[in-house]
Scaffold this active site. Structure first.
Site, mmCIF file in Angstrom:
data_model
loop_
_atom_site.group_PDB
_atom_site.id
_atom_site.type_symbol
_atom_site.label_atom_id
_atom_site.label_comp_id
_atom_site.label_asym_id
_atom_site.label_seq_id
_atom_site.Cartn_x
_atom_site.Cartn_y
_atom_site.Cartn_z
ATOM 1 N N ASN A 141 11.386 7.108 4.841
ATOM 2 C CA ASN A 141 10.336 6.614 3.875
ATOM 3 C C ASN A 141 9.491 7.709 3.513
ATOM 4 O O ASN A 141 8.827 8.604 4.248
ATOM 5 C CB ASN A 141 9.795 5.432 4.744
ATOM 6 C CG ASN A 141 8.944 4.563 3.710
ATOM 7 O OD1 ASN A 141 9.423 3.994 3.000
ATOM 8 N ND2 ASN A 141 7.482 4.866 3.701
ATOM 9 N N GLU A 204 12.254 7.054 -1.108
ATOM 10 C CA GLU A 204 11.402 7.407 -2.244
ATOM 11 C C GLU A 204 11.820 8.768 -3.017
ATOM 12 O O GLU A 204 11.680 9.064 -3.889
ATOM 13 C CB GLU A 204 10.210 7.027 -2.082
ATOM 14 C CG GLU A 204 9.645 5.651 -1.756
ATOM 15 C CD GLU A 204 9.765 5.120 -0.507
ATOM 16 O OE1 GLU A 204 10.113 5.805 0.451
ATOM 17 O OE2 GLU A 204 9.580 3.806 -0.024
ATOM 18 N N ASP A 252 -12.582 3.349 -1.935
ATOM 19 C CA ASP A 252 -10.988 2.956 -2.381
ATOM 20 C C ASP A 252 -11.092 2.698 -3.967
ATOM 21 O O ASP A 252 -12.085 3.147 -4.702
ATOM 22 C CB ASP A 252 -10.554 1.773 -1.443
ATOM 23 C CG ASP A 252 -9.143 1.998 -1.449
ATOM 24 O OD1 ASP A 252 -8.448 2.169 -2.029
ATOM 25 O OD2 ASP A 252 -8.661 1.543 -0.187
HETATM 26 MN MN MN Z 1 9.470 2.797 1.535
#
Ligand code: MN
Length: 444
Positions: A141, A204, A252
């Site tokens: 990942n 990804e 953020d």
């Molecule tokens: Mn993922």
């Protein structure tokens, strides 16, 4: 392709602003957030570091289209969604042929120490693509997380309960730490892929490879043998441990401070860099931050809405809506209920969405004034307003019930009522600008 080579390419296309004045990291934040143009910003003299620092790399649609080699938004969306559905395995090269040629050891102090806002608890790394491989499942990942530097070999990582969290729990349940590799200064399409949400199990980096026409090479990280992109500026290897420390407060997407939480500690094992590393800083709450977070969601909204309405012209997660909470959509309306159906589809596509306005295709949704004009002249609240109470919201929204994450949602259908004569709603035409530009230029 590592960042410095990407910048070389963008230079040739006149898409980079070079800033030679000496700046500190707080000034970088202000300059980047105040800059309204479309180019990448390259700071060559930054206090406290020898590395040139790039901001606003994925900061405009103009540059985004360049990376995607796409002519318009629709092509960007199509390419991104297709890549998520059909990732391509990468070609592997030996580590010695990667761009990580200099080993500098486990010392985060050798990297730029960027404090983005005055109240930040310390320096943050914001552009690291973190790659993990499940200790049992072997699932790979890639995702982007903010990392608070605590000392030479330690940092805290903010992990929301998504894919990395699953891999972390998998390791903790086995009584182990989770080995990870963090890449800074890699190709923008890798960052975009890492910010997208293909299902768990889809790597990804292979999505990025599909976006890059199968040109992305990977290598194995030296200590943990994690398959990582072979070309970047900095590689950090470390382990996410069961130990926790305070993370935050940190600005953020909304531009407001996120709360302090106990978050896992990463223990750094080793760091490599390229020959002359260039550093990428994603300024929190900048347009780059918004585009990275929002692009995949925007693509989804576009896809969902076009399934219920014949033609979607433009979708925007608007800047005023933090690139996340508000959407504006223009459609070609053909039947009376199209506006409402577009609202429903948008909420289905993006669960964090709180407000959506739908307008006709003569309104440019990149222009907030045009949107307000459409609301002023085409919208009636008792007929065109949709309110959904107590739906799931976003933790990013300070007004949302923070414990249950419950929010109200609102849709505005500001499209023209098809039962009324259309002429009543059309704008009087202006001469095209270039005909009157000479005169306009003379006016103060
Ligand atoms: Mn993922």
């Amino acid at each position: 392709m590592r960042l410095s080579l990407v910048i070389d390419e963008l230079m040739k296309k006149d898409l980079v602003n070079v800033i030679d004045e000496e700046v500190n990291s707080l000034e970088i934040t202000t300059i980047t957030r105040s800059y309204k143009g479309e180019k990448v910003l390259l700071f060559t003299r930054v206090k406290g570091t020898d590395m040139p620092i790039v901001t606003n790399l994925i900061g405009s649609r103009r540059v985004l289209k360049e990376f995607f080699n796409a002519k318009d938004d629709h092509e960007v969306y199509m390419k991104l969604m297709k890549a998520c559905e059909m990732p391509i395995k990468c070609k592997e090269i030996p580590f010695k042929n990667s761009s990580f040629t200099r080993r500098i050891g486990a010392d985060l102090g050798r990297l730029p120490q960027l404090v983005y806002y005055p109240e930040d608890p310390g320096p943050y790394i914001t552009s690291g693509v973190l790659i993990a491989k499940g200790v049992k499942s072997g699932i790979c990942n890639a995702s982007i997380h903010r990392l608070l530097i605590l000392g030479k070999e330690r940092m805290t990582i903010r992990i929301v309960p998504r894919h990395l969290w699953q891999l972390y729990k998998e390791a903790v349940n086995e009584g182990r730490t989770l080995p990870v590799a963090i890449i800074i200064g890699t190709h923008p399409l890798i960052l975009i892929a890492a910010s997208s949400s293909p299902p768990f199990g889809v790597y990804e980096v292979e999505v990025a490879n599909a976006l890059m026409n199968n040109k992305l090479e990977i290598t194995k990280s030296p200590n943990y043998k994690i398959p990582i992109p072979a070309h970047g500026e900095i590689l950090i290897e470390g382990e996410i441990t069961a130990e926790e420390e305070d993370e935050g407060p940190f600005v953020d997407l909304t531009g407001t401070y996120d709360i302090v939480r106990k978050q896992p500690v990463i223990r750094v094992r080793d760091i490599w860099t390229s020959e002359k590393p260039m550093y990428h800083a994603i300024v929190p709450a900048s347009r780059e931050h918004m585009l990275l977070m929002g692009l995949y969601r925007e693509a989804l909204i576009w896809d969902y809405v076009r399934k219920v309405v014949p033609k979607v012209k433009k979708v925007r997660l608007t800047e005023g809506g933090c690139g996340w909470l508000h959407a504006a959509i223009s459609i070609t309306k053909t039947t009376q209920g199209d506006g409402k159906n577009a609202i429903l589809a948008a909420f289905a596509a993006h669960p964090s969405l709180k407000f959506v306005v739908v307008v006709d295709d003569d309104i440019d949704v990149d222009d907030p004034y045009q949107i307000e004009w459409a609301i002023a002249t085409r919208f009636q609240a008792s007929r065109d307003l949709v309110i959904i109470r107590n739906a799931r919201g976003s933790s990013l929204d300070p007004s949302c019930d923070q414990e249950m994450l419950i929010t109200d949602k609102m849709g505005i259908d500001a499209t023209i009522d098809l039962t009324k004569p259309r002429d009543k709603f059309m704008k009087g035409k202006l001469m095209t600008k270039n005909k009157v530009n000479q005169t306009l230029k003379k006016l103060k």
